[in-house]
Design a protein around this motif. Structure first.
Motif, short mmCIF file in Angstrom:
data_model
loop_
_atom_site.label_atom_id
_atom_site.label_comp_id
_atom_site.label_asym_id
_atom_site.label_seq_id
_atom_site.Cartn_x
_atom_site.Cartn_y
_atom_site.Cartn_z
N ILE A 272 87.56 56.97 -7.14
CA ILE A 272 88.55 55.96 -8.07
C ILE A 272 89.65 56.09 -7.81
CG2 ILE A 272 88.32 54.54 -10.01
CD1 ILE A 272 85.45 55.36 -10.68
N GLU B 47 86.76 51.63 0.80
CA GLU B 47 86.56 50.32 -0.26
C GLU B 47 84.90 50.01 -0.63
OE1 GLU B 47 89.07 48.49 -0.56
OE2 GLU B 47 90.50 49.05 1.36
N ASP C 104 84.13 50.33 -3.59
CA ASP C 104 84.00 48.94 -4.22
C ASP C 104 83.62 47.29 -4.05
OD1 ASP C 104 86.76 49.54 -3.63
OD2 ASP C 104 87.09 47.31 -4.34
N LYS C 105 84.01 46.93 -2.48
CA LYS C 105 83.12 45.87 -1.63
C LYS C 105 82.14 45.50 -2.08
CE LYS C 105 87.66 45.56 -1.70
NZ LYS C 105 88.50 46.51 -1.95
N ALA D 154 79.94 45.43 -4.74
CA ALA D 154 79.14 45.77 -5.54
C ALA D 154 78.63 44.38 -5.51
CB ALA D 154 80.41 46.22 -6.25
N GLN E 96 74.50 48.82 -1.21
CA GLN E 96 73.96 49.90 -1.57
C GLN E 96 72.17 50.42 -1.65
OE1 GLN E 96 75.41 49.71 -5.92
NE2 GLN E 96 76.27 48.11 -4.77
N GLY F 130 87.78 53.90 -3.65
CA GLY F 130 87.87 52.38 -3.34
C GLY F 130 88.77 52.65 -5.10
N PHE G 144 88.59 49.58 -7.11
CA PHE G 144 87.68 49.22 -7.73
C PHE G 144 88.52 48.53 -9.06
CE2 PHE G 144 85.22 52.07 -6.88
CZ PHE G 144 83.54 51.39 -7.16
N LEU H 117 88.42 46.96 -12.68
CA LEU H 117 87.38 48.44 -13.83
C LEU H 117 88.19 48.81 -14.70
CD1 LEU H 117 85.25 50.14 -13.36
CD2 LEU H 117 86.58 51.51 -12.90
N LEU I 22 81.24 51.74 -14.56
CA LEU I 22 80.50 51.37 -13.15
C LEU I 22 79.31 49.92 -12.83
CD1 LEU I 22 81.13 55.12 -11.12
CD2 LEU I 22 82.43 52.50 -11.20
N PHE J 161 80.28 47.59 -13.37
CA PHE J 161 81.20 46.28 -12.21
C PHE J 161 80.41 45.98 -11.80
CE2 PHE J 161 83.11 47.13 -8.66
CZ PHE J 161 84.24 46.69 -8.98
N MET K 42 77.47 48.28 -9.42
CA MET K 42 77.57 49.39 -8.81
C MET K 42 75.62 49.82 -9.09
SD MET K 42 79.85 49.68 -6.89
CE MET K 42 79.55 50.87 -5.47
#
Length: 486
Positions: A186, A253, A255-256, A258, A274, A315, A317, A320, A359, A362, A364
């Motif tokens: 991160i 990336e 975090d994209k 999520a 995921q 990522g 994030f 966050l 997380l 966020f 995940m």
């Protein structure tokens, strides 16, 4: 003359018939035939109908008179005959052409149409041996040569990689099964996430595939399937499955993908991706196409086991920090234990206080985070770190330009004020180390254009005034110095 004499004459005759000259002529003919065959093998076979080479179509079907047809055209011909679209009776009565008379077709083959086969480069890959795996302090020392700062991240990554490849090299799957050391990085943009992974793969000499999570979607939807990340690794390993199974996959990336918080529609590029990646991260056998990104009937498939593939996710994030700040600010705001509301507003180390719960909030999913046991953060770059990035790494940007000008026999120097001015401009752009290259490219354009014109120039010094636009660089001729030019 006796019978004995006749026998001697016959033996002499036989010797004459099998003289060394005769044997050498036969050997020469054999060698010529072999050389001719080798020369023919250098060229690819071309399809008589579509003119595509064998490297594209696959193995050709050979017909009499050196005519070759690819499987696709052969199948189309059979289909056309079967469907009745070709009237065979009419073909039989074409004047001057006999049906399927190959000698008539021979003259129509373009003789000059030859494509040389590409010579395959033989690469020798060493098998991973536990003795060859560098210790964590050696891995970190090599990373230090290329990456400035990020001490904790380099330390965490060195230990995780060392443990992972010990597990791969020894293949210890007895009573105590060692789990994979997948990582989650991160850090803000331009802090060196991708660069760390590239340097690591180069150091360990293992194949590396870098992919972007933004293009991944659930199977059946427009976009790349989750298995495409493994097919990229297989391509990086030159389609060597054993080598690919010891490689590294970096998914940027991350975090994209999520989970969308308020959405009634199907989340095909978020939570679904995921969930689809869970088996990959943990270790499973995946069927992937060889030499292509998507599965279809014309592409061969191979099975790759991901149990020894190291997955590194990274990522930026965004937002966050707000979730971390909200968690840390839940303490009482009155009384003796009260804390100031703006205590965490300017905390540069705020991202390092991240937890699994942050997380999860966020977006995940817990199962996904659970398969990435090693989580660490990278710091945002400050002015001093940017100056070091310009100057210290093995392949620093300044060293690259100095080498380019050294080829023109010109010495390039940057004074300390110029480096600080470049770092200040990069801080304004707020894109991390990526901004440095863009800024230097802009200021070096005129210098790189003008220097080759004048052979008398011996040294160029970049000054703070030149970067700020209030002056020019100091130009020194060979053997003398002239004032700075505006």
């Amino acid at each position: 003359m006796s019978d004995k004499d006749f026998v001697i004459i016959d033996e002499e005759k036989k010797e004459k018939e099998t003289t060394p000259d005769t044997v050498s002529e036969e050997k020469t003919e054999v060698i010529k035939t072999e050389e001719k065959k080798e020369k023919e093998d250098e060229y690819e076979k071309i399809c008589f109908i579509c003119h595509r080479p064998e490297s594209v179509t696959g193995k050709m079907v050979e017909l009499p008179n050196n005519i070759t047809v690819c499987p696709d055209c052969m199948q189309k011909s059979f289909d056309a005959m079967t469907n009745g679209s070709v009237d065979l009776n009419r073909l039989m009565h074409i004047p001057g052409v006999q049906f399927l008379n190959m000698s008539d077709l021979e003259n129509t083959i373009p003789k000059s149409q030859k494509i040389k086969k590409k010579k395959e480069k033989t690469k020798e890959y060493h098998k991973l041996d536990i003795k060859d795996i560098p210790a964590p302090h050696k891995i970190k020392a090599r990373l230090d040569e290329y990456v400035v700062g990020q001490e904790y991240a380099k330390k965490a990554m060195s230990v995780a990689v060392y443990n992972h490849y010990k597990r791969v090299a020894t293949d210890t799957m007895d009573d105590i099964e060692i789990e994979k050391s997948n990582m989650l990085m991160i850090g803000p943009t331009g802090s060196g996430k991708t660069y760390l992974v590239k340097t690591l793969a180069k150091l360990l000499d293992v194949p590396l595939a870098i992919t972007d999570a933004t293009s991944l979607t659930e199977a059946g939807y427009i976009g790349d399937d989750i298995e495409s990340v493994v097919s990229k690794l297989l391509a990086a390993a030159d389609n060597d499955v054993e080598r690919a199974e010891q490689g590294i996959i970096f998914i940027d990336e991350i975090d994209k993908i999520a989970k969308k918080r308020n959405s009634n529609q199907r989340d095909v590029s978020g939570e679904s991706v995921q969930q689809g990646m869970l088996k990959l991260l943990e270790g499973s056998e995946v069927e992937v196409p060889v030499g292509a990104n998507s599965k279809n009937a014309m592409v061969p498939l191979t099975t790759v086991n991901t149990k020894n593939i190291l997955f590194i996710c990274g990522g930026a994030f965004p937002d966050l920090e707000e979730i971390i700040k909200e968690r840390l600010s839940k303490k009482t705001s009155m009384g003796f234990n009260s804390e100031l509301k703006d205590k965490f507003e300017h905390d540069k180390e705020l991202l390092s206080k991240v937890t699994v719960e942050d997380l999860r909030k966020f977006g995940m999913i817990p199962e996904f985070i659970g398969r990435l046991p090693i989580i660490f953060t990278l710091k945002g770059l400050d002015k001093d770190m940017l100056v070091k990035i310009l100057r210290e790494p093995k392949n620093a940007i300044l060293k690259q330009y100095q080498k380019l000008l050294a080829l023109d026999e010109v010495n390039l120097k940057f004074d300390d004020g110029a480096l600080e001015a470049i770092a200040e401009k990069a801080m304004e752009k707020d894109t991390g180390a990526r901004a440095l290259r863009a800024i230097i490219e802009e200021f070096m354009l005129d210098i790189m254009y003008e220097i080759p014109k004048d052979d008398s120039i011996g040294q160029v010094t970049i000054t703070r005034e030149y970067i700020e636009g209030t002056g020019g660089p100091i130009i020194e001729l060979r053997g003398q110095e002239v004032p700075r030019l505006n």
